[in-house]
Write a protein that holds these residues in place. Structure first.
Motif, PDB file in Angstrom:
ATOM      1  N   MET A   1       0.797  -1.191   0.000  1.00 62.40           N
ATOM      2  CA  MET A   1       0.000   0.000   0.000  1.00 62.40           C
ATOM      3  C   MET A   1       0.850   1.269   0.000  1.00 62.40           C
ATOM      4  O   MET A   1       0.445   2.267  -0.574  1.00 62.40           O
ATOM      5  N   ILE A   2       1.976   1.224   0.637  1.00 58.53           N
ATOM      6  CA  ILE A   2       2.817   2.420   0.715  1.00 58.53           C
ATOM      7  C   ILE A   2       3.270   2.851  -0.679  1.00 58.53           C
ATOM      8  O   ILE A   2       3.343   4.049  -0.962  1.00 58.53           O
ATOM      9  N   GLU A   3       3.521   1.896  -1.567  1.00 59.00           N
ATOM     10  CA  GLU A   3       3.933   2.229  -2.922  1.00 59.00           C
ATOM     11  C   GLU A   3       2.860   3.066  -3.622  1.00 59.00           C
ATOM     12  O   GLU A   3       3.161   3.934  -4.428  1.00 59.00           O
ATOM     13  N   THR A   4       1.600   2.819  -3.303  1.00 58.47           N
ATOM     14  CA  THR A   4       0.492   3.572  -3.901  1.00 58.47           C
ATOM     15  C   THR A   4       0.586   5.050  -3.546  1.00 58.47           C
ATOM     16  O   THR A   4       0.288   5.915  -4.374  1.00 58.47           O
ATOM     17  N   VAL A  14      -5.898  10.913   1.163  1.00 58.81           N
ATOM     18  CA  VAL A  14      -5.752   9.557   1.699  1.00 58.81           C
ATOM     19  C   VAL A  14      -6.859   9.355   2.729  1.00 58.81           C
ATOM     20  O   VAL A  14      -7.025  10.171   3.633  1.00 58.81           O
ATOM     21  N   ILE A  15      -7.638   8.275   2.576  1.00 58.14           N
ATOM     22  CA  ILE A  15      -8.671   7.937   3.557  1.00 58.14           C
ATOM     23  C   ILE A  15      -8.249   6.631   4.214  1.00 58.14           C
ATOM     24  O   ILE A  15      -8.034   5.627   3.549  1.00 58.14           O
ATOM     25  N   LEU A  16      -8.114   6.678   5.527  1.00 59.91           N
ATOM     26  CA  LEU A  16      -7.588   5.551   6.293  1.00 59.91           C
ATOM     27  C   LEU A  16      -8.633   5.066   7.290  1.00 59.91           C
ATOM     28  O   LEU A  16      -9.199   5.866   8.037  1.00 59.91           O
ATOM     29  N   LEU A  30       0.619   6.559   7.622  1.00 60.79           N
ATOM     30  CA  LEU A  30       0.454   7.904   8.161  1.00 60.79           C
ATOM     31  C   LEU A  30       1.746   8.705   8.063  1.00 60.79           C
ATOM     32  O   LEU A  30       1.736   9.889   7.734  1.00 60.79           O
ATOM     33  N   SER A  31       2.844   8.059   8.344  1.00 63.72           N
ATOM     34  CA  SER A  31       4.141   8.729   8.288  1.00 63.72           C
ATOM     35  C   SER A  31       4.459   9.214   6.872  1.00 63.72           C
ATOM     36  O   SER A  31       4.854  10.362   6.672  1.00 63.72           O
ATOM     37  N   VAL A  32       4.260   8.347   5.894  1.00 64.03           N
ATOM     38  CA  VAL A  32       4.527   8.717   4.501  1.00 64.03           C
ATOM     39  C   VAL A  32       3.570   9.819   4.061  1.00 64.03           C
ATOM     40  O   VAL A  32       3.967  10.775   3.405  1.00 64.03           O
ATOM     41  N   SER A  33       2.318   9.691   4.459  1.00 63.44           N
ATOM     42  CA  SER A  33       1.315  10.696   4.114  1.00 63.44           C
ATOM     43  C   SER A  33       1.695  12.067   4.676  1.00 63.44           C
ATOM     44  O   SER A  33       1.600  13.091   3.992  1.00 63.44           O
ATOM     45  N   THR A  40      -5.156  13.874   4.717  1.00 59.67           N
ATOM     46  CA  THR A  40      -5.484  12.547   5.211  1.00 59.67           C
ATOM     47  C   THR A  40      -6.717  12.600   6.101  1.00 59.67           C
ATOM     48  O   THR A  40      -6.821  13.453   6.981  1.00 59.67           O
ATOM     49  N   ILE A  41      -7.641  11.690   5.849  1.00 57.22           N
ATOM     50  CA  ILE A  41      -8.818  11.522   6.693  1.00 57.22           C
ATOM     51  C   ILE A  41      -8.680  10.156   7.351  1.00 57.22           C
ATOM     52  O   ILE A  41      -8.588   9.134   6.667  1.00 57.22           O
TER      53      ILE A  41
END
Length: 52
Positions: A1-4, A14-16, A30-33, A40-41
């Motif tokens: 997922m991080i690659e996305t 980004v919706i998490l 979250l860190s990458v975002s 981010t939501i």
């Protein structure tokens, strides 16, 4: 997922969803975002993810 996340642009969101416990993959997302300054939501039951 991080690659996305690497393909997202500044106007993307980004919706998490995370319930129960915060797993390492969620923390990494979250860190990458945050580092990429993506909006981010987070829908979660974790107070630790409250807006800073």
């Amino acid at each position: 997922m991080i690659e996305t996340l690497l393909h997202l642009k500044q106007d993307d969101v980004v919706i998490l969803f995370s319930f129960s416990r915060l797993i390492a993959e969620t923390q990494a997302l979250l860190s990458v975002s945050r580092k990429r300054k993506l909006s981010t939501i987070a829908i979660t039951d974790q107070e630790a993810l409250a807006i800073e």
